[in-house]
Scaffold this motif. Structure first.
Motif, PDB file in Angstrom:
ATOM      1  N   THR A 514       0.856  -1.184   0.000  1.00 16.53           N
ATOM      2  CA  THR A 514       0.000   0.000   0.000  1.00 16.53           C
ATOM      3  C   THR A 514       0.890   1.231   0.000  1.00 16.53           C
ATOM      4  OG1 THR A 514      -1.732  -1.120   1.245  1.00 16.53           O
ATOM      5  CG2 THR A 514      -1.752   1.278   1.303  1.00 16.53           C
ATOM      6  N   LYS A 516       1.009   5.581   0.304  1.00 18.22           N
ATOM      7  CA  LYS A 516       0.332   6.822   0.658  1.00 18.22           C
ATOM      8  C   LYS A 516       1.162   7.973   0.118  1.00 18.22           C
ATOM      9  CE  LYS A 516      -1.674   5.041   4.966  1.00 18.22           C
ATOM     10  NZ  LYS A 516      -1.756   5.205   6.448  1.00 18.22           N
ATOM     11  N   TYR A 525      -3.392  10.843  -1.291  1.00 22.86           N
ATOM     12  CA  TYR A 525      -3.703   9.706  -2.164  1.00 22.86           C
ATOM     13  C   TYR A 525      -3.303   8.414  -1.456  1.00 22.86           C
ATOM     14  CZ  TYR A 525      -3.161   6.286  -5.958  1.00 22.86           C
ATOM     15  OH  TYR A 525      -3.230   5.157  -6.744  1.00 22.86           O
ATOM     16  N   GLY A 527      -3.155   4.157  -2.489  1.00 22.68           N
ATOM     17  CA  GLY A 527      -3.350   3.174  -3.554  1.00 22.68           C
ATOM     18  C   GLY A 527      -2.391   2.003  -3.406  1.00 22.68           C
ATOM     19  N   LYS A 528      -2.198   1.272  -4.493  1.00 23.15           N
ATOM     20  CA  LYS A 528      -1.313   0.110  -4.493  1.00 23.15           C
ATOM     21  C   LYS A 528      -0.080   0.391  -5.359  1.00 23.15           C
ATOM     22  CE  LYS A 528      -3.227  -3.235  -2.057  1.00 23.15           C
ATOM     23  NZ  LYS A 528      -2.502  -3.927  -0.952  1.00 23.15           N
ATOM     24  N   ASN A 530       1.765  -0.973  -7.850  1.00 26.36           N
ATOM     25  CA  ASN A 530       1.645  -2.061  -8.824  1.00 26.36           C
ATOM     26  C   ASN A 530       2.844  -2.173  -9.752  1.00 26.36           C
ATOM     27  OD1 ASN A 530      -0.952  -2.756  -7.894  1.00 26.36           O
ATOM     28  ND2 ASN A 530      -1.858  -1.119  -9.138  1.00 26.36           N
ATOM     29  N   ASN A 554      -4.334   6.402 -11.768  1.00 21.54           N
ATOM     30  CA  ASN A 554      -5.584   7.120 -11.516  1.00 21.54           C
ATOM     31  C   ASN A 554      -5.408   8.338 -10.606  1.00 21.54           C
ATOM     32  OD1 ASN A 554      -6.977   5.070 -13.005  1.00 21.54           O
ATOM     33  ND2 ASN A 554      -6.942   3.798 -11.136  1.00 21.54           N
TER      34      ASN A 554
END
Length: 573
Positions: A514, A516, A525, A527-528, A530, A554
């Motif tokens: 994860t 931040k 924000y 998210g992951k 990836n 995104n």
């Protein structure tokens, strides 16, 4: 015939419950029926312990009868006057520390985290050539109820500070009840009279509703209007304290060995085990032996509150002593001995009794561990008084019938042993004003053990409530941070989105973790992670000191200087 409980020292309600196999709540009810308001971690005095045990069908056998006889003899021999010990009580931010600051012409309150006194402070103040007063300043927050009660057990006079621009708070009620329960005189200080909305008659009326009448209203309690900020009325308050002390006619005998109480205790790498004490009778001399509960030692150094070394100490003077072999419980009574032989004789009795108490407590703890608990917790604190208060505060927390299961508590910094214990019980470690050793942090990271350290109790309580409620809803509890990276540049790639060129500042960035995104310490924000690249190659980890490329899907509002933090979610259960 009643069963016998063999005791050497005063014990808490929790310990009595372990000895008698009676629920703590039942013992609390018995104390209330006897007119005593008590808490789980409060040490019961000799008389109350005997009464409660008798009600439970037990007879208390005091092993240290020699000490009890010696105490009675010492009272008869008392011949010299001693200074009074005064405790300052009241609600948080009502002006206790400001009052003490004005009296002793120092600025203690600016040294405290959050502007709130977190531990008991003890100070001796020379008022004039003939009078000195020893003040104990206590926290006003509810979590420090145990510390407030501990203070009133070793003091002669209570000064209850109430802000005249507010109402009497519940914490103030508790403080008054504590002082009344141990039978010490109470003087009320109505503070903040300099404020426009000050209403002293309102405070007097609220006290009257609690069956407390001050002298101005025909009652027996002394009171004084003051402004701790500007010093108004403080001289008159001191005069009333001195008058109350003269009526008490406080005495001690210089021929006696020392008997007193532990105010605070701690452990650090430089000085080892230390304890702040106040003597009630006798004289403690450098080289004397001390016994307090199961802790003992030879006094190798004595310091006053200003750091001056002393060869001996008289009653009512707060000092720091060195040479103990452990951390005594705050509020315990200590006795001094002139020879090691005398100390060992008494200690041999104590050792047998402690083994019995520990075995019963261990059995009780094992039964508790079999119950289903939602949050296993290990607590580490800087001082014993803080630890005592935090334990009582956190054990009160309940979210949807989910409660904290306290696995272990101790003072000192968080070390590898704490982490290993946490791993065994799948527990979280919380610290109060302590540090985490680098080895412990590394071990915690490897074993997914969450460690949180706080300097203010409110924040700790809030976070523990979050963990407890979060766990009731989900199997995930919190994120364990892998590392931090700073964005040095960024690019927009078609069909991929923003790719940030970063420098890893600490720890490591980990694929599928994860992330931040923070700007000015604010999260903008979540998210992951990836996609993680190093020199155009896909990698799983990039460590501190290296550069990397991180895809932020995104999300387009990225700026140079933003911080990316990499986390791993860990399980509560």
């Amino acid at each position: 015939m009643k069963q016998k409980i063999r005791l050497f020292n005063l014990i808490t309600i929790k310990e009595l419950a372990s000895l008698t196999n009676v629920p703590k709540e039942e013992i609390i009810k018995i104390c209330h029926s006897l007119g005593m308001k008590v808490s789980f971690y409060q040490r019961l005095d000799y008389e109350l312990l005997t009464l409660v045990a008798s009600d439970l069908g037990y007879e208390v056998e005091w092993i240290d009868k020699q000490i009890i006889r010696r105490n009675k003899k010492m009272k008869r021999q008392a011949s010299l006057s001693r200074d009074p010990v005064i405790i300052l009580l009241g609600h948080v931010d009502h002006g206790k520390t400001s009052l003490l600051d004005y009296i002793k012409r120092s600025k203690v309150n600016y040294e405290e985290y959050g502007g709130i006194t977190q531990n008991i402070g003890v100070y001796k103040v020379n008022i004039n050539k003939n009078n000195s007063l020893t003040f104990i300043d206590t926290p006003g927050h509810e979590a420090f109820m145990a510390m407030r009660y501990r203070g009133t057990q070793i003091t002669d006079i209570a000064v209850v500070v109430i802000a005249s621009d507010e109402d009497i708070m519940q914490y103030t009620n508790d403080a008054i009840n504590n002082a009344k329960s141990v039978g010490i005189p109470i003087i009320f200080a109505f503070n903040k009279i300099d404020k426009k909305n000050s209403d002293i008659d309102k405070i007097r009326r609220q006290l009257a509703e609690r069956n407390i009448l001050v002298e101005e209203w025909g009652g027996a309690y002394q009171s004084q209007e003051i402004s701790a900020k500007y010093g108004i009325g403080i001289d008159k308050l001191i005069e009333k304290i001195i008058l109350e002390a003269e009526l008490l006619d406080l005495k001690y005998s210089p021929e006696n060995v020392a008997v007193g109480s532990i105010i605070e205790s701690s452990l650090n790498n430089e000085n080892g085990y230390t304890a702040t004490i106040i003597i009630k009778d006798g004289i403690l001399t450098l080289g004397d032996y001390i016994l307090v509960g199961e802790i003992f030692g030879k006094v190798i150094k004595i310091l006053d509150e200003r750091g001056n070394q002393l060869k001996y100490v008289r009653p009512s003077q707060p000092v720091l002593i060195f040479g103990l072999n452990g951390v005594p419980e705050a509020g315990d009574i200590f006795h001094s001995y002139k020879t090691e032989k005398e100390l060992k004789k008494i200690f041999s009795y104590q050792k047998d009794l402690d083994l019995d108490l520990r075995s019963r407590s261990l059995s009780h703890t094992s039964e508790m561990k079999q119950e289903k608990q939602k949050l296993n917790l290990i607590i580490k604190a800087d001082l014993n008084g803080s630890l005592e208060a935090l334990t009582e505060s956190l054990e009160k927390i309940s979210i949807n019938n989910n409660k904290i299961n306290l696995i272990y508590k101790s003072i000192g910094n968080i070390n590898e042993s704490d982490v290993l214990l946490a791993d065994m019980y799948k527990a979280m470690i919380v610290g109060f004003k302590v540090k985490i050793s680098s080895a412990a942090q590394k071990l915690a990271n490897n074993n997914n053990i969450l460690i949180k350290v706080y300097n203010i109790i409110y924040k700790m309580e809030k976070k523990i409530k979050y963990f407890l409620s979060h766990n009731a809803k989900s199997s995930k509890r919190e994120e364990l941070m892998y590392g931090r990276a700073k964005i040095k540049n960024f690019f927009t790639i078609r069909k991929i989105g923003i790719v940030a060129g970063c420098s890893v500042l600490e720890g490591k960035m980990v694929i599928n973790s994860t992330i931040k995104l923070k700007r000015d310490d604010q999260i903008i924000y979540v998210g992951k992670l990836n996609s993680l690249k190093s020199f155009k190659k896909d990698v799983k980890v990039v460590k501190k000191g290296s550069e990397c490329g991180i895809n932020i899907p995104n999300f387009n509002n990225v700026k140079i200087g933003d911080i990316i933090e990499s986390y791993k979610e860990i399980d509560l259960r």
